[in-house]
Design an enzyme around this catalytic site. Structure first.
Site, PDB file in Angstrom:
ATOM      1  N   CYS A 113       0.814  -1.226   0.000  1.00  0.00           N
ATOM      2  CA  CYS A 113       0.000   0.000   0.000  1.00  0.00           C
ATOM      3  C   CYS A 113       0.849   1.278   0.000  1.00  0.00           C
ATOM      4  O   CYS A 113       0.329   2.361  -0.245  1.00  0.00           O
ATOM      5  CB  CYS A 113      -0.958   0.002   1.183  1.00  0.00           C
ATOM      6  N   HIS A 246      -2.801   7.114   2.808  1.00  0.00           N
ATOM      7  CA  HIS A 246      -3.307   5.891   2.167  1.00  0.00           C
ATOM      8  C   HIS A 246      -4.748   5.655   2.619  1.00  0.00           C
ATOM      9  O   HIS A 246      -5.042   5.677   3.823  1.00  0.00           O
ATOM     10  CB  HIS A 246      -2.407   4.724   2.552  1.00  0.00           C
ATOM     11  N   ASN A 276     -10.214  -0.044   0.205  1.00  0.00           N
ATOM     12  CA  ASN A 276      -8.756   0.055   0.178  1.00  0.00           C
ATOM     13  C   ASN A 276      -8.256  -0.499  -1.157  1.00  0.00           C
ATOM     14  O   ASN A 276      -8.359  -1.693  -1.402  1.00  0.00           O
ATOM     15  CB  ASN A 276      -8.206  -0.743   1.364  1.00  0.00           C
TER      16      ASN A 276
END
Ligand code: ACO
Length: 319
Positions: A113, A246, A276
């Site tokens: 990520c 993020h 996500n």
């Protein structure tokens, strides 16, 4: 002195939307549980025929159009992904061919990520060295392929998508400072612990996560790395116009802003719309906030990644 500047952004979400209620029809969960724990309302899922490179191409075309440049002007391509099309060649090379670009350097980076923030920092350094002038940097993921759809603890959290930026050499900044970190002793709290060997999957092909350990770690390092990056420029959190961490989970985003003392109104949040999307999430959120007019020329943006590895990093960017 050579700096690098973001001159165009683009993003792409596959058309198929899966809402929390859709998931509640196939597993023991609810819209209420998912929304209150994560802020996520829906996610986009790629068609079986769409690979990360296909999502990346769409986001890249939008970024090229926004920057008003031709694909041939790109002399460096970096794709951040942990769901590549193949083991090799890189998704960057596959995407390069699909965009009709020939000859420029193209490679993937794998920092889960944090991948986009890593890729941006690498491209910035290559441009500032004078070796490259115009980079296409993409985060692209199809996490739907590595989720165990029977595991409600992880399946509800992720989605597919891509985001892209064009970074060009300029006489003024641009990317003002970046910091990158990793601590491999945390490998086990977030991983897909599998591989292919002799034609078989060895280990597990599915994402595993210790949610609470990830939560605590993420908030701690996002705070630290933002302060570290600001300090390199002699700035403080009060100088940040927009915070783009993020997009993992609304509670992580809000806790990070709170710890930094940054007003929640300066937080860009898109996780509600797409879950996500790992390396795609930061450029996706950046593109949304540029296109809806919140981010304006001259604004200072803190971009932050955190993910498996564990890896983390940040870039302070002046638009
Ligand atoms: N629906 C309903 N119930 C659920 C679900 C679900 N989807 N998932 C878990 N539960 C249940 C559990 O089984 C447990 O039930 P029990 O009490 O009967 O045992 C209960 O909910 C609480 O489970 P916890 O895991 O303790 O829930 P928690 O409050 O920690 O929330 C969550 C879980 C949302 C994953 C949280 O830990 C979190 O936000 N962690 C951050 C992880 C993250 O964002 N990861 C993204 C990848 S990492 C990255 O990108 C950096």
């Amino acid at each position: 002195m050579i700096w690098s500047r973001i001159v165009g952004t683009g993003s792409y979400l596959p058309p198929k939307v899966v809402t929390n209620d859709d998931l509640a029809r196939q597993m023991d969960t609810s819209d209420e549980w998912i929304r209150t724990r994560t802020g996520i309302r829906q996610r986009h899922i790629a068609e079986p025929s769409q690979a990360s490179s296909d999502l990346a191409v769409e986001a890249s075309r939008a970024a090229l159009a926004a920057a008003r440049i031709l694909p041939q002007e790109i002399d460096l391509i970096i794709v951040a992904t942990s769901t590549p099309d193949y083991i090799f060649p890189s998704t960057a090379c596959i995407m390069q061919a699909k965009l009709g670009i020939k000859g420029c350097a193209a490679f993937d980076i794998q920092a889960v990520c944090s991948g986009f923030v890593y890729a941006l920092a690498i491209a910035d350094k290559l441009i500032r060295s004078g070796q490259h002038r115009c980079a296409l940097i993409v985060g692209a993921e199809v996490y739907s392929r590595i989720l165990d759809w029977k595991d409600r603890g992880t399946a509800v959290l992720f989605g597919d998508g891509a985001g892209a930026v064009i970074l060009r050499a300029d006489s003024k900044p641009g990317i003002m400072a970046s910091a990158l970190h990793a601590d491999g002793s945390y490998v086990d709290i977030l991983s897909v612990p599998g591989n292919v060997c002799g034609g078989k999957i060895v280990g597990s092909p599915f994402l595993r996560m210790d949610g609470q350990a990830v939560f605590k770690f993420a908030v701690k390092v996002l705070d630290e790395v933002a302060r570290e990056t600001l300090a390199m420029c002699g700035l403080t959190p009060a100088d940040v116009d927009w915070l783009i961490p993020h997009q993992a989970n609304l509670r992580i985003l809000e806790a990070t802003a709170r710890k930094l003392g940054i007003d929640p109104s300066k937080l860009i949040v898109t996780v509600d719309r797409h879950g996500n999307t790992s390396a795609a999430s930061v450029p996706l959120a950046l593109d949304v906030a540029i296109r809806d007019g919140r981010i304006k020329p001259g604004h200072k943006i803190m971009l932050q990644g955190v993910g498996g590895g564990f890896t983390w990093g940040a870039s302070l960017v002046e638009m």
